[in-house]
Write a protein that holds these residues in place. Structure first.
Motif, PDB file in Angstrom:
ATOM      1  N   CYS A   1       0.775  -1.258  -0.265  1.00  0.00           N
ATOM      2  CA  CYS A   1       0.198   0.172   0.447  1.00  0.00           C
ATOM      3  C   CYS A   1       1.048   1.210   0.046  1.00  0.00           C
ATOM      4  CB  CYS A   1      -1.094  -0.257   1.074  1.00  0.00           C
ATOM      5  SG  CYS A   1      -2.114   1.527   1.584  1.00  0.00           S
ATOM      6  N   ALA A   2       1.538   2.004  -1.281  1.00  0.00           N
ATOM      7  CA  ALA A   2       1.859   3.037  -1.584  1.00  0.00           C
ATOM      8  C   ALA A   2       1.387   4.772  -1.013  1.00  0.00           C
ATOM      9  CB  ALA A   2       2.233   2.652  -2.180  1.00  0.00           C
TER      10      ALA A   2
ATOM     11  N   THR B   1       2.144  12.719   5.408  1.00  0.00           N
ATOM     12  CA  THR B   1       1.947  12.297   6.199  1.00  0.00           C
ATOM     13  C   THR B   1       1.715  10.532   6.802  1.00  0.00           C
ATOM     14  OG1 THR B   1      -0.198  12.849   6.431  1.00  0.00           O
ATOM     15  CG2 THR B   1      -0.010  14.597   6.914  1.00  0.00           C
ATOM     16  N   PHE B   2       2.260  10.183   5.940  1.00  0.00           N
ATOM     17  CA  PHE B   2       1.993   8.882   5.915  1.00  0.00           C
ATOM     18  C   PHE B   2       2.996   8.115   7.621  1.00  0.00           C
ATOM     19  CE2 PHE B   2       2.328   4.119   4.650  1.00  0.00           C
ATOM     20  CZ  PHE B   2       2.852   3.802   5.302  1.00  0.00           C
TER      21      PHE B   2
ATOM     22  N   ILE C   1      -0.819  -1.211  12.640  1.00  0.00           N
ATOM     23  CA  ILE C   1       0.991  -0.648  13.233  1.00  0.00           C
ATOM     24  C   ILE C   1       0.674   0.395  13.595  1.00  0.00           C
ATOM     25  CG2 ILE C   1       1.899  -0.515  10.931  1.00  0.00           C
ATOM     26  CD1 ILE C   1       4.322  -2.327  11.099  1.00  0.00           C
ATOM     27  N   SER C   2       1.779   0.522  14.358  1.00  0.00           N
ATOM     28  CA  SER C   2       2.081   1.920  15.041  1.00  0.00           C
ATOM     29  C   SER C   2       2.770   2.805  14.059  1.00  0.00           C
ATOM     30  CB  SER C   2       2.743   2.138  16.543  1.00  0.00           C
ATOM     31  OG  SER C   2       3.857   1.067  16.029  1.00  0.00           O
ATOM     32  N   SER C   3       2.640   4.056  14.397  1.00  0.00           N
ATOM     33  CA  SER C   3       3.121   4.952  13.691  1.00  0.00           C
ATOM     34  C   SER C   3       4.678   4.665  13.088  1.00  0.00           C
ATOM     35  CB  SER C   3       3.203   6.316  13.776  1.00  0.00           C
ATOM     36  OG  SER C   3       4.073   6.817  14.908  1.00  0.00           O
ATOM     37  N   SER C   4       5.623   4.280  14.056  1.00  0.00           N
ATOM     38  CA  SER C   4       6.765   3.657  14.591  1.00  0.00           C
ATOM     39  C   SER C   4       6.932   3.014  13.628  1.00  0.00           C
ATOM     40  CB  SER C   4       7.444   3.881  15.385  1.00  0.00           C
ATOM     41  OG  SER C   4       6.790   2.462  16.358  1.00  0.00           O
ATOM     42  N   GLY C   5       6.395   1.395  12.725  1.00  0.00           N
ATOM     43  CA  GLY C   5       6.186   0.570  13.077  1.00  0.00           C
ATOM     44  C   GLY C   5       6.402  -0.421  14.552  1.00  0.00           C
TER      45      GLY C   5
ATOM     46  N   ASN D   1       8.693   3.613   6.772  1.00  0.00           N
ATOM     47  CA  ASN D   1       8.281   4.853   6.283  1.00  0.00           C
ATOM     48  C   ASN D   1       9.086   6.008   5.496  1.00  0.00           C
ATOM     49  OD1 ASN D   1       5.958   4.312   8.341  1.00  0.00           O
ATOM     50  ND2 ASN D   1       7.519   5.095  10.225  1.00  0.00           N
ATOM     51  N   ALA D   2      10.238   5.677   5.155  1.00  0.00           N
ATOM     52  CA  ALA D   2      11.018   6.459   4.426  1.00  0.00           C
ATOM     53  C   ALA D   2      10.479   6.407   2.648  1.00  0.00           C
ATOM     54  CB  ALA D   2      12.202   5.033   4.537  1.00  0.00           C
TER      55      ALA D   2
END
Length: 125
Positions: free
Chosen positions: A22-23, A28-29, A51-55, A74-75
């Motif tokens: 999912c791209a 703000t992803f 999954i949390s924002s940090s992974g 996230n990158a």
């Protein structure tokens, strides 16, 4: 603003594997809790994994725990769902979503404000 696009669905035999992606083309992803939902034929949409924002801190529905793995990069603004040991009952349209409502639980689709268009997964017996 987020624009989510899923890919990776298809037809697979029971016991096989697929990896969904999912791209997001927005900016703000990395700030959002992300999740996968699915909608089987003639059924309501159901939670699969989040999954949390940090992974960290992945959370799974009981029906997929131990078989599916959610992850994110996230990158690359990309969310993944690795699906192993697939079963015919996993057949559904799969959607990625970004959470936009602050709440304790992550499995309520009403708390997610951005959705992809969906990708079909069909598991044959």
């Amino acid at each position: 603003q987020m624009h989510l696009v899923e890919s990776g669905g298809g037809l697979v035999q029971s016991g096989g594997s697929l990896r969904l992606s999912c791209a997001d083309s927005g900016r703000t992803f990395r700030a959002n809790i992300m999740a996968w939902f699915r909608q089987p034929p003639r059924k309501e949409r159901e939670f699969v994994a989040a999954i949390s924002s940090s992974g960290g801190t992945p959370y799974y529905a009981a029906s997929v725990k131990g078989r599916f793995t959610i992850s994110r990069d996230n990158a690359q603004n990309t969310l993944y769902l690795q699906m192993d040991i697939l079963k015919p009952e996993d057949t559904a349209a799969y959607y990625c979503a970004a959470k936009t409502v602050f709440s304790r639980d992550n499995d309520n689709p009403q708390d997610y404000g951005y959705w992809g268009q969906g990708t079909q997964v069909t598991v044959s017996s």
